[in-house]
Motif scaffolding. Structure first.
Motif, PDB file in Angstrom:
ATOM      1  N   GLU A  46     -22.734 110.780  46.792  1.00  0.00           N
ATOM      2  CA  GLU A  46     -22.288 109.456  47.241  1.00  0.00           C
ATOM      3  C   GLU A  46     -22.690 108.383  46.229  1.00  0.00           C
ATOM      4  O   GLU A  46     -21.920 107.461  45.955  1.00  0.00           O
ATOM      5  CB  GLU A  46     -22.880 109.140  48.617  1.00  0.00           C
ATOM      6  N   ILE A  47     -23.892 108.505  45.672  1.00  0.00           N
ATOM      7  CA  ILE A  47     -24.345 107.547  44.657  1.00  0.00           C
ATOM      8  C   ILE A  47     -23.424 107.610  43.437  1.00  0.00           C
ATOM      9  O   ILE A  47     -23.047 106.577  42.880  1.00  0.00           O
ATOM     10  CB  ILE A  47     -25.814 107.822  44.259  1.00  0.00           C
ATOM     11  N   GLN A  48     -23.052 108.828  43.032  1.00  0.00           N
ATOM     12  CA  GLN A  48     -22.166 108.986  41.874  1.00  0.00           C
ATOM     13  C   GLN A  48     -20.811 108.337  42.157  1.00  0.00           C
ATOM     14  O   GLN A  48     -20.277 107.604  41.322  1.00  0.00           O
ATOM     15  CB  GLN A  48     -21.984 110.463  41.538  1.00  0.00           C
ATOM     16  N   VAL A  49     -20.271 108.582  43.349  1.00  0.00           N
ATOM     17  CA  VAL A  49     -18.979 107.997  43.721  1.00  0.00           C
ATOM     18  C   VAL A  49     -19.081 106.476  43.743  1.00  0.00           C
ATOM     19  O   VAL A  49     -18.225 105.762  43.191  1.00  0.00           O
ATOM     20  CB  VAL A  49     -18.505 108.549  45.084  1.00  0.00           C
ATOM     21  N   LEU A  50     -20.152 105.968  44.355  1.00  0.00           N
ATOM     22  CA  LEU A  50     -20.329 104.517  44.421  1.00  0.00           C
ATOM     23  C   LEU A  50     -20.552 103.913  43.034  1.00  0.00           C
ATOM     24  O   LEU A  50     -20.064 102.812  42.754  1.00  0.00           O
ATOM     25  CB  LEU A  50     -21.504 104.170  45.345  1.00  0.00           C
ATOM     26  N   SER A  51     -21.249 104.619  42.170  1.00  0.00           N
ATOM     27  CA  SER A  51     -21.456 104.126  40.803  1.00  0.00           C
ATOM     28  C   SER A  51     -20.131 104.025  40.063  1.00  0.00           C
ATOM     29  O   SER A  51     -19.882 103.046  39.345  1.00  0.00           O
ATOM     30  CB  SER A  51     -22.405 105.046  40.042  1.00  0.00           C
ATOM     31  N   GLU A  52     -19.273 105.016  40.240  1.00  0.00           N
ATOM     32  CA  GLU A  52     -17.952 104.977  39.609  1.00  0.00           C
ATOM     33  C   GLU A  52     -17.121 103.833  40.168  1.00  0.00           C
ATOM     34  O   GLU A  52     -16.441 103.120  39.418  1.00  0.00           O
ATOM     35  CB  GLU A  52     -17.239 106.315  39.804  1.00  0.00           C
ATOM     36  N   GLN A  53     -17.198 103.634  41.481  1.00  0.00           N
ATOM     37  CA  GLN A  53     -16.464 102.521  42.092  1.00  0.00           C
ATOM     38  C   GLN A  53     -16.998 101.191  41.578  1.00  0.00           C
ATOM     39  O   GLN A  53     -16.235 100.275  41.282  1.00  0.00           O
ATOM     40  CB  GLN A  53     -16.581 102.580  43.618  1.00  0.00           C
ATOM     41  N   LEU A  54     -18.326 101.093  41.470  1.00  0.00           N
ATOM     42  CA  LEU A  54     -18.935  99.862  40.966  1.00  0.00           C
ATOM     43  C   LEU A  54     -18.493  99.578  39.543  1.00  0.00           C
ATOM     44  O   LEU A  54     -18.191  98.436  39.180  1.00  0.00           O
ATOM     45  CB  LEU A  54     -20.465  99.959  41.044  1.00  0.00           C
ATOM     46  N   GLU A  55     -18.428 100.619  38.725  1.00  0.00           N
ATOM     47  CA  GLU A  55     -17.983 100.446  37.342  1.00  0.00           C
ATOM     48  C   GLU A  55     -16.553  99.914  37.295  1.00  0.00           C
ATOM     49  O   GLU A  55     -16.250  98.993  36.536  1.00  0.00           O
ATOM     50  CB  GLU A  55     -18.076 101.783  36.596  1.00  0.00           C
ATOM     51  N   CYS A  56     -15.683 100.466  38.136  1.00  0.00           N
ATOM     52  CA  CYS A  56     -14.289  99.997  38.183  1.00  0.00           C
ATOM     53  C   CYS A  56     -14.225  98.539  38.632  1.00  0.00           C
ATOM     54  O   CYS A  56     -13.479  97.732  38.062  1.00  0.00           O
ATOM     55  CB  CYS A  56     -13.466 100.867  39.126  1.00  0.00           C
ATOM     56  N   VAL A  57     -14.999  98.207  39.656  1.00  0.00           N
ATOM     57  CA  VAL A  57     -14.999  96.831  40.157  1.00  0.00           C
ATOM     58  C   VAL A  57     -15.518  95.878  39.083  1.00  0.00           C
ATOM     59  O   VAL A  57     -14.955  94.794  38.891  1.00  0.00           O
ATOM     60  CB  VAL A  57     -15.846  96.731  41.456  1.00  0.00           C
ATOM     61  N   CYS A  58     -16.557  96.294  38.362  1.00  0.00           N
ATOM     62  CA  CYS A  58     -17.106  95.437  37.301  1.00  0.00           C
ATOM     63  C   CYS A  58     -16.089  95.216  36.186  1.00  0.00           C
ATOM     64  O   CYS A  58     -15.939  94.093  35.687  1.00  0.00           O
ATOM     65  CB  CYS A  58     -18.390  96.038  36.749  1.00  0.00           C
ATOM     66  N   GLU A  59     -15.378  96.280  35.805  1.00  0.00           N
ATOM     67  CA  GLU A  59     -14.355  96.141  34.768  1.00  0.00           C
ATOM     68  C   GLU A  59     -13.230  95.216  35.246  1.00  0.00           C
ATOM     69  O   GLU A  59     -12.782  94.343  34.504  1.00  0.00           O
ATOM     70  CB  GLU A  59     -13.786  97.511  34.405  1.00  0.00           C
ATOM     71  N   ASN A  60     -12.796  95.410  36.478  1.00  0.00           N
ATOM     72  CA  ASN A  60     -11.742  94.583  37.051  1.00  0.00           C
ATOM     73  C   ASN A  60     -12.188  93.126  37.116  1.00  0.00           C
ATOM     74  O   ASN A  60     -11.435  92.208  36.773  1.00  0.00           O
ATOM     75  CB  ASN A  60     -11.377  95.114  38.448  1.00  0.00           C
ATOM     76  N   LEU A  61     -13.429  92.923  37.537  1.00  0.00           N
ATOM     77  CA  LEU A  61     -13.971  91.571  37.614  1.00  0.00           C
ATOM     78  C   LEU A  61     -14.026  90.920  36.240  1.00  0.00           C
ATOM     79  O   LEU A  61     -13.652  89.755  36.080  1.00  0.00           O
ATOM     80  CB  LEU A  61     -15.371  91.613  38.241  1.00  0.00           C
ATOM     81  N   ALA A  62     -14.457  91.666  35.238  1.00  0.00           N
ATOM     82  CA  ALA A  62     -14.527  91.120  33.879  1.00  0.00           C
ATOM     83  C   ALA A  62     -13.144  90.711  33.383  1.00  0.00           C
ATOM     84  O   ALA A  62     -12.984  89.659  32.751  1.00  0.00           O
ATOM     85  CB  ALA A  62     -15.153  92.149  32.935  1.00  0.00           C
ATOM     86  N   GLN A  63     -12.135  91.536  33.675  1.00  0.00           N
ATOM     87  CA  GLN A  63     -10.762  91.199  33.275  1.00  0.00           C
ATOM     88  C   GLN A  63     -10.288  89.940  33.978  1.00  0.00           C
ATOM     89  O   GLN A  63      -9.659  89.067  33.362  1.00  0.00           O
ATOM     90  CB  GLN A  63      -9.818  92.363  33.587  1.00  0.00           C
ATOM     91  N   LYS A  64     -10.600  89.839  35.267  1.00  0.00           N
ATOM     92  CA  LYS A  64     -10.163  88.653  36.018  1.00  0.00           C
ATOM     93  C   LYS A  64     -10.868  87.395  35.533  1.00  0.00           C
ATOM     94  O   LYS A  64     -10.254  86.329  35.434  1.00  0.00           O
ATOM     95  CB  LYS A  64     -10.400  88.868  37.512  1.00  0.00           C
ATOM     96  N   VAL A  65     -12.150  87.514  35.217  1.00  0.00           N
ATOM     97  CA  VAL A  65     -12.887  86.357  34.701  1.00  0.00           C
ATOM     98  C   VAL A  65     -12.312  85.929  33.348  1.00  0.00           C
ATOM     99  O   VAL A  65     -12.132  84.733  33.091  1.00  0.00           O
ATOM    100  CB  VAL A  65     -14.400  86.671  34.605  1.00  0.00           C
ATOM    101  N   ALA A  66     -11.989  86.903  32.507  1.00  0.00           N
ATOM    102  CA  ALA A  66     -11.390  86.580  31.204  1.00  0.00           C
ATOM    103  C   ALA A  66     -10.040  85.897  31.393  1.00  0.00           C
ATOM    104  O   ALA A  66      -9.729  84.910  30.706  1.00  0.00           O
ATOM    105  CB  ALA A  66     -11.242  87.851  30.367  1.00  0.00           C
ATOM    106  N   SER A  67      -9.243  86.389  32.335  1.00  0.00           N
ATOM    107  CA  SER A  67      -7.936  85.766  32.614  1.00  0.00           C
ATOM    108  C   SER A  67      -8.119  84.346  33.134  1.00  0.00           C
ATOM    109  O   SER A  67      -7.399  83.430  32.733  1.00  0.00           O
ATOM    110  CB  SER A  67      -7.167  86.590  33.647  1.00  0.00           C
ATOM    111  N   ARG A  68      -9.099  84.170  34.028  1.00  0.00           N
ATOM    112  CA  ARG A  68      -9.347  82.833  34.564  1.00  0.00           C
ATOM    113  C   ARG A  68      -9.783  81.890  33.454  1.00  0.00           C
ATOM    114  O   ARG A  68      -9.337  80.734  33.388  1.00  0.00           O
ATOM    115  CB  ARG A  68     -10.408  82.883  35.653  1.00  0.00           C
ATOM    116  N   ASN A  69     -10.648  82.368  32.566  1.00  0.00           N
ATOM    117  CA  ASN A  69     -11.097  81.528  31.453  1.00  0.00           C
ATOM    118  C   ASN A  69      -9.928  81.138  30.552  1.00  0.00           C
ATOM    119  O   ASN A  69      -9.850  80.002  30.083  1.00  0.00           O
ATOM    120  CB  ASN A  69     -12.184  82.244  30.652  1.00  0.00           C
ATOM    121  N   GLU A  70      -9.022  82.078  30.319  1.00  0.00           N
ATOM    122  CA  GLU A  70      -7.831  81.781  29.514  1.00  0.00           C
ATOM    123  C   GLU A  70      -6.959  80.751  30.227  1.00  0.00           C
ATOM    124  O   GLU A  70      -6.446  79.814  29.592  1.00  0.00           O
ATOM    125  CB  GLU A  70      -7.044  83.071  29.247  1.00  0.00           C
ATOM    126  N   LEU A  71      -6.800  80.899  31.542  1.00  0.00           N
ATOM    127  CA  LEU A  71      -6.021  79.918  32.307  1.00  0.00           C
ATOM    128  C   LEU A  71      -6.685  78.548  32.285  1.00  0.00           C
ATOM    129  O   LEU A  71      -6.005  77.519  32.186  1.00  0.00           O
ATOM    130  CB  LEU A  71      -5.834  80.390  33.749  1.00  0.00           C
TER     131      LEU A  71
END
Length: 114
Positions: A46-71
């Protein structure tokens, strides 16, 4: 001697009983250990699954923050350009009003206007 044999037999029986009790305790402890290991493995998965999910969320968040900064940058540039347009429009309007005002004072327009 039979009395000593009986005492010895009593000790032997008690010793066998203690050994059997210890064996039962060991079996119970083995079951508990196996359950704990299964729970540990389940939690690690479960920790491994949650870690993978967290990594995806962090990457998605970073992309959204970069897009917001560009906007934000685009909006700031657009607002600055719009303010320049407003300023130019205000200047043009003031110049036009002055020109129209000075045209009204010309004699040729006074006769045609009335």
């Amino acid at each position: 001697m039979t009395q000593q044999g009986a005492v010895l037999q009593g000790y032997n029986n008690e010793l066998v009983k203690c050994i059997e009790d210890l064996c039962m305790q060991k079996e119970e402890l083995n079951k508990q250990i196996q359950q704990a290991e299964e729970e540990k493995n389940k939690l690690q998965h479960e920790i491994q699954v949650l870690s993978e999910q967290l990594e995806c969320v962090c990457e998605n968040l970073a992309q959204k923050v970069a897009s917001r900064n560009e906007l934000d940058k685009i909006l700031a540039e657009t607002e600055a350009a719009y303010m320049k347009i407003l300023d130019s429009s205000r200047t043009l309007l003031n110049v036009l009003k002055k020109e129209v005002g000075s045209l009204k004072h010309m004699p040729e327009l006074k006769t045609n206007v009335t």
